[in-house]
Design an enzyme around this catalytic site. Structure first.
Site, short mmCIF file in Angstrom:
data_model
loop_
_atom_site.label_atom_id
_atom_site.label_comp_id
_atom_site.label_asym_id
_atom_site.label_seq_id
_atom_site.Cartn_x
_atom_site.Cartn_y
_atom_site.Cartn_z
N HIS A 160 -4.91 -9.58 7.91
CA HIS A 160 -4.52 -10.29 6.73
C HIS A 160 -4.27 -12.34 6.74
O HIS A 160 -3.39 -12.47 6.24
CB HIS A 160 -3.49 -9.45 6.08
N THR A 212 -41.58 -17.60 24.33
CA THR A 212 -43.66 -17.85 23.73
C THR A 212 -43.96 -18.05 25.36
O THR A 212 -44.63 -17.39 26.21
CB THR A 212 -43.80 -19.03 23.11
N THR A 267 -50.03 -28.68 23.13
CA THR A 267 -49.40 -27.16 24.12
C THR A 267 -49.22 -26.87 25.46
O THR A 267 -50.15 -28.38 26.33
CB THR A 267 -49.68 -26.09 23.49
N ASP A 306 -45.54 -32.91 25.51
CA ASP A 306 -45.10 -32.40 25.61
C ASP A 306 -44.70 -31.61 26.52
O ASP A 306 -44.73 -31.36 27.73
CB ASP A 306 -46.18 -30.85 24.73
N ASP A 318 0.96 -1.25 0.06
CA ASP A 318 -0.25 -0.42 -0.04
C ASP A 318 0.91 1.26 0.08
O ASP A 318 0.74 2.46 -0.86
CB ASP A 318 -1.19 0.26 1.45
N GLY A 370 -43.76 -28.15 27.44
CA GLY A 370 -44.44 -26.95 28.24
C GLY A 370 -45.95 -27.89 28.99
O GLY A 370 -46.02 -27.64 30.29
N GLY A 421 -34.99 -27.09 22.47
CA GLY A 421 -34.47 -27.51 23.54
C GLY A 421 -33.84 -26.26 25.01
O GLY A 421 -33.55 -26.73 25.84
N ASP A 422 -35.02 -25.08 25.01
CA ASP A 422 -35.09 -24.41 25.96
C ASP A 422 -35.77 -24.00 26.76
O ASP A 422 -36.24 -22.68 27.81
CB ASP A 422 -34.66 -22.59 24.97
N CYS A 423 -37.38 -24.67 26.91
CA CYS A 423 -38.24 -25.26 27.22
C CYS A 423 -37.78 -25.20 29.09
O CYS A 423 -38.06 -24.56 30.20
CB CYS A 423 -39.73 -25.87 26.84
#
Length: 589
Positions: A225, A460, A515, A570, A113, A572, A416-418
């Protein structure tokens, strides 16, 4: 190192990327033959010093996306990680930017450069153009001993030099002062980068690199780089940031001590994404840097820029730049901070906060010193506070114990988060119960729970529980007597039924949709009809177990869940049933 790209032809990649820029900014034009992006003469408000920069492609938004009013007049692009030619640069200076007030070229300290831009500058001068060049070397990742005569490499701190010089040129300042302030800025900069991996250049063969970083390693001081840094380390983010800041600020490090920066100085902080770090993670990194600067160095930056300014393609790393604010000797309106804050029309410059807003920094924090309180008004309903606390605790502990099963089920049919979400909410409510003053008013008791649910449970299920509990509080208030009386099972059942009806306004879920409603609905309806908590709990458990083999028609399970839903309930509904079973057991004690 990811070797997958949407565009694998490097020539096509660079050309199409450049061609896209005038579409995003109508003030730009593209000389694709010479890979030059320049500001259209019709968009210049008045003649000014033209500011030019550039270098190898792969560092976007530097430099092509920095072209625009208030920043660069032109940018010259090479191939990926390679300097543009002197001829490209000559054409930019002589034929693509306004030369009437002079031209300043700012480049990073890389041999190709410096040589090619320097040759372009000398060719322009030979044809009578007033032209100057500033070379930025801000990287302290490689110290004096290893850098030798080459000196420090240029990295993301260069963006601060460009912004300050570009804003000053836009004010109509002459070439001599614009060049002097650009040099002054460069001399008061230190930067360092780190990366978890090298990057792959599109079009190149993928070879097993012997020097590729291991899974647990980070390279401190890696260049933009793929150049090696000063060391490889196995460390966490706090340890990494500690080392990086020490390299920038430790005055006893003779190999890297280039400028003195102390708590008495005004400092600009730039945390730059090398391309592959998520916005979320960069925020966490930025916060770590800010906290360590304050704690270990007593430095509180007067400006904080966090974002993507100079990349190494999709480099999985970041850099830290610190600018010591220095007097420009140009009076009001031309300080380094005012020039940094000045507006620009460059799509790649992502710092849009005005000086006025920065001047009010801290006022909002002071207004929030006292916690906001939404007081829950009392009712004439009464209950045994200790009994309610113990019963609720039993239910919450059962939810926490059920987390592994809920998580396993949700891994099969959802994301997988419930289980973690339910456990987090249960633990937060337990913590609140142990810290909050006892009450015999069900509405106040429920109000305390609602505050925790709204803050601790997201997603949710968190929203559904928050709506349901708020509606339950309303139902209790509607059934509150005119004088103090105990809250009976019938009172709770009526309030629960009203809450269930309110919930139906916000979700179409009904029993049979797989649900949590498959457990909640039978519990409420059975309790309302029979007044029997045992029967209601059994109905909830039966409803949850009945979701095995039931195909979901609502929720994320519809498009996330795969095989295996026939064998598991389910998540939940199961989690709610477990809570209700624990609550029932607690009520019997």
């Amino acid at each position: 190192m990811s070797a997958k790209h949407f565009i694998n032809d490097p020539t096509h990649l660079v050309q199409t990327a450049l061609l896209s820029l005038p579409h995003a900014n109508p003030s730009l034009q593209c000389d694709i033959a010479n890979k030059i992006i320049f500001l259209s003469p019709s968009h210049l408000r008045s003649p000014q010093v033209s500011l030019i920069s550039g270098g190898g492609s792969g560092h976007e938004p530097s430099f092509s996306s920095f072209v625009g009013r208030g920043l660069l007049s032109g940018a010259v692009a090479g191939t990926i990680f390679a300097s543009p030619s002197a001829e490209q640069i000559r054409r930019c200076i002589l034929h693509r930017v306004d030369k009437s007030k002079g031209v300043l070229v700012v480049v990073m300290n890389y041999t190709g450069d410096v040589l090619n831009f320097g040759m372009g500058v000398e060719k322009a001068r030979s044809q009578g153009v007033e032209c100057d060049m500033v070379v930025v070397g801000d990287d302290v990742g490689v110290g004096r001993n290893k850098g030798g005569k080459v000196g420090r490499r240029g990295i993301a701190g260069t963006c601060l030099v460009l912004k300050i010089a570009g804003a000053l040129a836009a004010k109509g300042t002459g070439l001599e002062d614009v060049s002097r302030v650009a040099q002054l800025t460069a001399e008061n900069l230190v930067s360092i980068g780190s990366s978890l991996s090298h990057v792959h250049v599109p079009g190149r063969n993928v070879a097993e690199a012997e020097d590729e970083l291991k899974e647990s390693e980070v390279e401190i001081g890696m260049g933009i780089h793929n150049e090696p840094g000063s060391e490889r380390s196995t460390t966490d983010l706090p340890g990494l940031v500690k080392t990086m800041l020490s390299h920038c600020l430790n005055t006893s490090d003779s190999d890297r001590h280039f400028i003195d920066i102390s708590e008495k100085d005004q400092v600009v902080l730039l945390v730059n994404n090398l391309g592959g770090v998520s916005v979320l993670e960069l925020g966490g990194i930025t916060n770590e840097v800010i906290e360590q600067l304050a704690k270990d160095w007593k430095i509180k930056p007067v400006r904080i820029l966090s974002g993507t300014y100079m990349t190494s393609l999709n480099g999985l790393g970041f850099s830290i730049s610190l600018l010591k604010v220095t007097d420009t000797d140009l009076g009001a309106g031309s300080s380094m901070l005012e020039l940094l804050d000045a507006p620009s029309e460059a799509t790649g410059w992502s710092a849009a906060i005005s000086s006025e807003t920065w001047a009010k920094r801290g006022q909002a924090t002071k207004q929030e010193d006292g916690p906001e309180r939404d007081e829950v008004s009392s009712s004439d309903l009464r209950m045994d506070g200790d009994f309610a606390k113990n019963a609720l605790t039993a239910g919450l502990k059962r939810v926490i114990a059920a987390e592994p099963d809920v998580t396993k089920y949700d891994t099969i049919v959802g994301d997988g988060d419930c289980g973690i979400g339910l456990k987090r909410g249960a633990e937060a409510i337990l913590d609140m119960l142990n810290k909050t003053e006892k009450t015999d008013d069900p509405l106040i008791f429920l109000g305390n729970i609602i505050k925790v649910v709204e803050l601790a449970m997201d997603g949710t299920s968190g929203a559904l529980y928050a709506i349901f509990l708020n509606a339950l509080a309303y139902g209790l208030r509607q059934n509150s007597p005119s004088s103090p009386q105990p809250a009976t099972t019938e009172t709770w059942a009526k309030a629960l039924d009203a809450s269930l009806q309110s919930l139906s306004k916000y979700t179409p879920a009904q029993p049979g949709d797989r649900t949590l409603m498959d457990a909640l609905h039978p519990y409420v309806k059975t309790l309302l009809k029979s007044g029997d908590i045992d029967a209601a709990t059994e109905a909830a458990e039966k409803g949850a177990q009945g979701t095995k083999g039931m195909k979901a028609s609502l929720g994320r399970t519809v498009y996330v869940g795969g095989e295996g839903f026939e064998e598991v309930p389910d998540p939940g509904a199961h989690g709610l049933a477990e809570f209700l079973l624990g609550l029932r057991d607690g009520l019997k004690k």
